[in-house]
Scaffold this motif. Structure first.
Motif, short mmCIF file in Angstrom:
data_model
loop_
_atom_site.label_atom_id
_atom_site.label_comp_id
_atom_site.label_asym_id
_atom_site.label_seq_id
_atom_site.Cartn_x
_atom_site.Cartn_y
_atom_site.Cartn_z
N PHE A 141 -23.03 -86.60 42.99
CA PHE A 141 -23.20 -87.61 44.99
C PHE A 141 -22.50 -86.75 45.30
O PHE A 141 -21.97 -85.71 45.53
CB PHE A 141 -22.39 -88.60 44.06
N TYR A 160 -25.87 -101.49 34.51
CA TYR A 160 -24.00 -101.18 34.49
C TYR A 160 -23.64 -101.48 32.86
O TYR A 160 -22.66 -101.54 32.73
CB TYR A 160 -23.53 -101.70 35.94
N PHE A 201 -30.65 -86.70 35.42
CA PHE A 201 -31.96 -87.73 35.92
C PHE A 201 -32.54 -86.06 36.64
O PHE A 201 -31.95 -84.64 36.30
CB PHE A 201 -31.42 -88.08 37.46
N GLN A 210 -19.72 -102.11 43.59
CA GLN A 210 -19.90 -100.69 43.44
C GLN A 210 -19.85 -99.85 44.17
O GLN A 210 -19.52 -98.91 44.95
CB GLN A 210 -18.92 -101.29 42.44
N THR A 211 -21.02 -99.78 43.79
CA THR A 211 -22.69 -98.70 44.00
C THR A 211 -22.55 -98.71 45.48
O THR A 211 -22.49 -97.69 46.40
CB THR A 211 -24.01 -98.83 43.62
N LEU A 258 -29.30 -91.80 43.95
CA LEU A 258 -28.47 -91.34 43.56
C LEU A 258 -27.77 -92.93 43.39
O LEU A 258 -26.97 -93.30 42.54
CB LEU A 258 -28.14 -90.83 45.36
N GLU A 313 -29.33 -95.02 41.66
CA GLU A 313 -29.43 -95.12 40.21
C GLU A 313 -28.88 -95.26 39.17
O GLU A 313 -28.19 -95.10 38.26
CB GLU A 313 -30.99 -95.05 39.66
N ALA A 314 -28.30 -93.62 39.65
CA ALA A 314 -27.34 -92.14 38.58
C ALA A 314 -25.74 -93.35 38.93
O ALA A 314 -25.52 -93.71 38.00
CB ALA A 314 -26.93 -91.59 39.52
N SER A 315 -25.68 -93.76 39.91
CA SER A 315 -24.69 -94.70 40.21
C SER A 315 -24.15 -96.56 39.18
O SER A 315 -23.62 -96.59 38.41
CB SER A 315 -23.90 -95.53 41.18
N LEU A 316 -25.66 -96.80 39.34
CA LEU A 316 -25.66 -98.08 38.49
C LEU A 316 -26.18 -97.67 37.09
O LEU A 316 -25.22 -98.33 35.94
CB LEU A 316 -27.38 -99.01 38.26
N ASP A 317 -26.47 -96.13 36.72
CA ASP A 317 -26.34 -95.89 35.09
C ASP A 317 -25.02 -95.71 34.53
O ASP A 317 -24.52 -96.44 33.76
CB ASP A 317 -26.95 -94.41 35.05
N LEU A 318 -24.00 -95.64 35.36
CA LEU A 318 -22.64 -95.49 34.97
C LEU A 318 -22.18 -96.51 35.40
O LEU A 318 -20.97 -96.45 34.82
CB LEU A 318 -22.05 -93.79 36.37
N GLY A 319 -22.48 -97.28 35.26
CA GLY A 319 -21.56 -98.67 34.74
C GLY A 319 -21.25 -99.30 36.15
O GLY A 319 -20.68 -100.08 36.46
N ALA A 320 -21.55 -98.62 37.49
CA ALA A 320 -21.07 -99.54 38.73
C ALA A 320 -22.42 -101.07 39.18
O ALA A 320 -23.63 -100.55 38.85
CB ALA A 320 -21.02 -98.74 39.99
N HIS A 362 -18.60 -96.98 47.20
CA HIS A 362 -18.84 -95.92 46.51
C HIS A 362 -20.00 -94.40 47.01
O HIS A 362 -19.56 -93.09 46.65
CB HIS A 362 -18.49 -95.80 45.20
N VAL A 363 -20.84 -95.56 46.79
CA VAL A 363 -22.25 -93.94 47.16
C VAL A 363 -22.71 -94.36 48.04
O VAL A 363 -23.20 -93.12 48.97
CB VAL A 363 -22.89 -94.39 45.91
N SER A 378 -23.76 -103.29 42.06
CA SER A 378 -24.92 -103.14 43.19
C SER A 378 -23.55 -102.60 44.23
O SER A 378 -23.68 -102.24 45.40
CB SER A 378 -25.34 -104.13 43.34
N PHE A 419 -33.99 -99.61 34.42
CA PHE A 419 -34.34 -99.11 35.84
C PHE A 419 -36.23 -99.53 35.82
O PHE A 419 -36.03 -100.75 37.27
CB PHE A 419 -34.52 -97.71 36.44
N HIS A 440 -21.65 -86.86 48.56
CA HIS A 440 -19.90 -86.69 49.47
C HIS A 440 -18.91 -86.49 48.05
O HIS A 440 -17.77 -86.18 48.52
CB HIS A 440 -19.86 -87.54 49.99
N ILE A 479 -14.65 -96.19 37.55
CA ILE A 479 -16.07 -98.08 37.54
C ILE A 479 -14.81 -98.25 36.66
O ILE A 479 -14.70 -99.67 36.72
CB ILE A 479 -17.44 -97.57 37.39
N TYR A 500 -17.00 -90.21 37.60
CA TYR A 500 -17.42 -91.57 38.56
C TYR A 500 -17.77 -92.55 37.48
O TYR A 500 -16.78 -94.18 37.92
CB TYR A 500 -18.54 -91.26 39.16
#
Lengths: 267, 341
Positions: free
Chosen positions: B89, B75, B83, A175-176, A162, A164-171, A179-180, A173, B54, B91, B104, B100
């Motif tokens: 997510f 990012y 994945f 912001q991650t 989760l 990693e997905a957030s970072l991957d989408l441009g957020a 939001h996550v 640390s 990563f 929530h 951002i 998402y």
């Protein structure tokens, strides 16, 4: 088919539960007792005058105010530090990680008297005077554990991808986290915080060592018990403490009941 | 000449003493469907994570669109990942999940929701935006993950065994859809899988990984028809490896060779056609598989050979050969493929 409970076992269970809970009911009953000093059963009469009596006691109000402030601040400290510790220990691997985790959990396993003595000597070593903050410090040691444990358990059940997905989408640390991580931890933090509040509010032993002359509600209560007069007032206060600590525990149990289907949705 | 999309130059990534990625070099072209194929622990996923950011390379250089990205955090890379566990997510609603990346980027709500709805339409999930991920089936979650990764129009899409959790029918359907989607959006897909059929059916090119190295990198047909190493021959499809004296006796060359099971003919009599390799053996077992029959034949002076014969005759209810029968194996010389020594 469900296993049926044999009747001796059922009877024993009921007996134990009654043994544990009848004292609560007695406290509730004697809060309305007309007698001042003695506990005769059944009470000769019922009255609500002790509630009015308790209401008028300035020293009691001071104690309630102190206890509430201590519990709130200790809980906030616990939520912040407990969350950070949980994140650090579950996301990264480093030398001594397991030992550190044990050290964080230790205050709740150690007898309060050990924590109390240790803090007391630490305070005198540092030349700290007993104050509001020394109580908060004492309470925070075990409040952190509750938040930490809840947060660690939740993080263990959240998929690491989760983040990693957030970072991957441009957020970033931060912001991650906002939001996550935080929304996923929210109920765990509320649960841990509630328990921490309840624990802090009725804590006696550590407080005895860290409060100096100040009186929290449980300590006020202990002092009252040494005086035979106004015994029913202490029962009124006991009922009050019971409610203040029971409600958060009930709410947190309710929150964790819904947690199972919440956390399995990462996949 | 097309432009380079992702390029590795002698990239190393070690975990403790394990060389997860060992001096790997390759060059993925723009809009290419490129597959990392290999068994688990072969380094293919680590390579993908190196592209996403990563993981950090210990040595070597990684380029995305000809720009060195070794020290650029995930990012800031124009790369999105689907994945293996979808990582939706829990929530958020499906729509918020898809939007998402746009949130951002501070794209206003109405606009990002519109784009997210279009992305959901593209993966055929119109109208499911208000659900939670927990309320979707595995196949639907997988599409949400795709939409979320594609909505920001990345230059490169990374897919980490995205179909692994789906059942066979759905997997086959998604293979076709993924390939169509890639052609439609026209961006580079880098796809990680251990499933050789998936790799053969979708890829423009395949890199076959083993022990942190690329054993062979080529078009699917070449990978299958002309495997360079015995590992590739064995991992991609089934293959019979013949080496040593028997290889010399049959082919006239000392290097080992492979022969695909479907290229071998099984006959009672000795095949007399010219340019054929002939060898005799005994039937070890016969397995009926519907479309074809798999026979294992013990050669008189060699290994156990696998032979696939198509079941063309619908009337035959009993097999042509039985365990213990003497048979002749033959194949055209051109089907033998010599491996690099």
């Amino acid at each position: 088919m469900k296993d049926r409970i044999s009747w001796p076992l059922g009877l024993a269970t009921i007996a134990v539960l009654l043994f544990l809970h009848i004292p609560f009911l007695l406290i509730l009953l004697y809060a309305f007792n007309t007698e001042e000093a003695a506990f005769t059963f059944p009470p000769p009469g019922l009255t609500t005058k002790w509630f009015a009596e308790a209401w008028r006691r300035q020293d009691l109000w001071a104690a309630i105010s102190l206890s509430s402030r201590v519990a709130i601040i200790a809980t906030l400290v616990a939520i912040i530090l407990g969350t950070l510790a949980a994140l650090a220990l579950s996301r990264s691997k480093f030398f001594g990680r397991d030992s550190l985790s044990l050290i964080i959990i230790l205050p709740i396993a150690l007898p309060g008297i050990i924590t109390g003595i240790a803090l007391r000597s630490a305070f005198s070593l540092l030349g700290l005077k007993y104050s509001f903050w020394t109580i908060v410090l004492g309470h925070a040691t075990f409040c952190i554990v509750l938040v930490f444990n809840n947060a660690v358990a939740r993080l263990r059940r959240t998929s690491p991808s989760l983040i990693e997905a957030s970072l991957d989408l441009g957020a970033s640390s931060l912001q991650t986290f906002r939001h996550v991580v935080l929304p996923n931890l929210a109920t765990a933090l509320v649960t841990g915080g509630m328990l921490a509040f309840a624990l802090s509010f009725d804590e006696v032993i550590v407080t005895t060592f860290t409060a100096g002359q100040q009186q929290t509600v449980p300590i006020w209560l202990l002092n009252q018990l040494t005086r035979p007069r106004d015994r029913p007032v202490t029962n009124v206060v006991a009922v009050f403490i019971l409610l203040v600590t029971l409600l958060p525990i009930l709410i947190s149990t309710y929150l964790t009941r819904n947690l199972d289907d919440l956390s399995r949705t990462g996949k | 000449m097309t432009n380079s999309s992702v390029r590795f130059e002698n990239v190393n990534r070690h975990f403790g003493g394990i060389k997860a990625v060992d001096k790997v070099s390759f060059d993925v072209k723009e809009a290419e469907f490129f597959t990392f194929l290999g068994p688990s622990g072969s380094g293919k996923t680590t390579c993908l994570r190196l592209i996403a950011g990563f993981e950090q390379a210990d040595k070597g250089q990684i380029f995305i669109s000809d720009k060195l990205v070794n020290s650029i955090p995930p990012y800031d890379r124009d790369v999105h990942t689907v994945f293996q566990d979808y990582a939706l997510f829990p929530h958020m609603t499906v729509l918020d999940n898809v939007a998402y990346g746009l949130m951002i980027k501070k794209i206003p709500k109405p606009q990002r929701h519109k784009q997210a709805e279009q992305a959901l339409e593209m993966v055929r999930l119109t109208g499911l935006g208000n659900r939670r991920p927990a309320q979707l089936s595995g196949g639907q979650r997988q599409r949400v993950a795709l939409a979320r990764a594609l909505v920001g129009r990345p230059k490169i899409l990374l897919l980490d065994e995205p179909l692994g959790a789906l059942d066979l029918k759905l997997r086959e359907q998604m293979q076709v859809e993924l390939k169509e989607l890639q052609t439609q959006v026209g961006i580079t897909f880098i796809y990680v899988t251990h499933d050789q059929e998936e790799a053969l059916s979708m890829s423009d090119r395949i890199a076959v990984f083993n022990h942190g190295k690329i054993e062979q990198l080529d078009h699917p047909r070449v990978i299958y028809e002309q495997p360079k190493t015995s590992f590739v021959a064995g991992f991609v499809g089934t293959s019979n490896l013949i080496e040593g004296q028997l290889a010399q006796k049959l082919s006239g060359q000392t290097s080992p060779f492979t022969i695909r099971p479907e290229r071998i003919r099984l006959t009672q009599e000795i095949d007399t056609a010219p340019q054929t390799i002939k060898v005799a053996g005994t039937v070890h077992d016969i397995i009926y598989l519907g479309m074809y029959t798999r026979s294992h034949i013990q050669l008189d002076d060699g290994p156990l050979m696998t032979v696939h014969s198509q079941n063309l005759d619908s009337n035959s209810s009993s097999p042509k050969f039985h365990k213990g029968d003497r048979v002749n194996l033959s194949w055209a010389a051109e089907h033998m493929h010599h491996l690099e020594p």
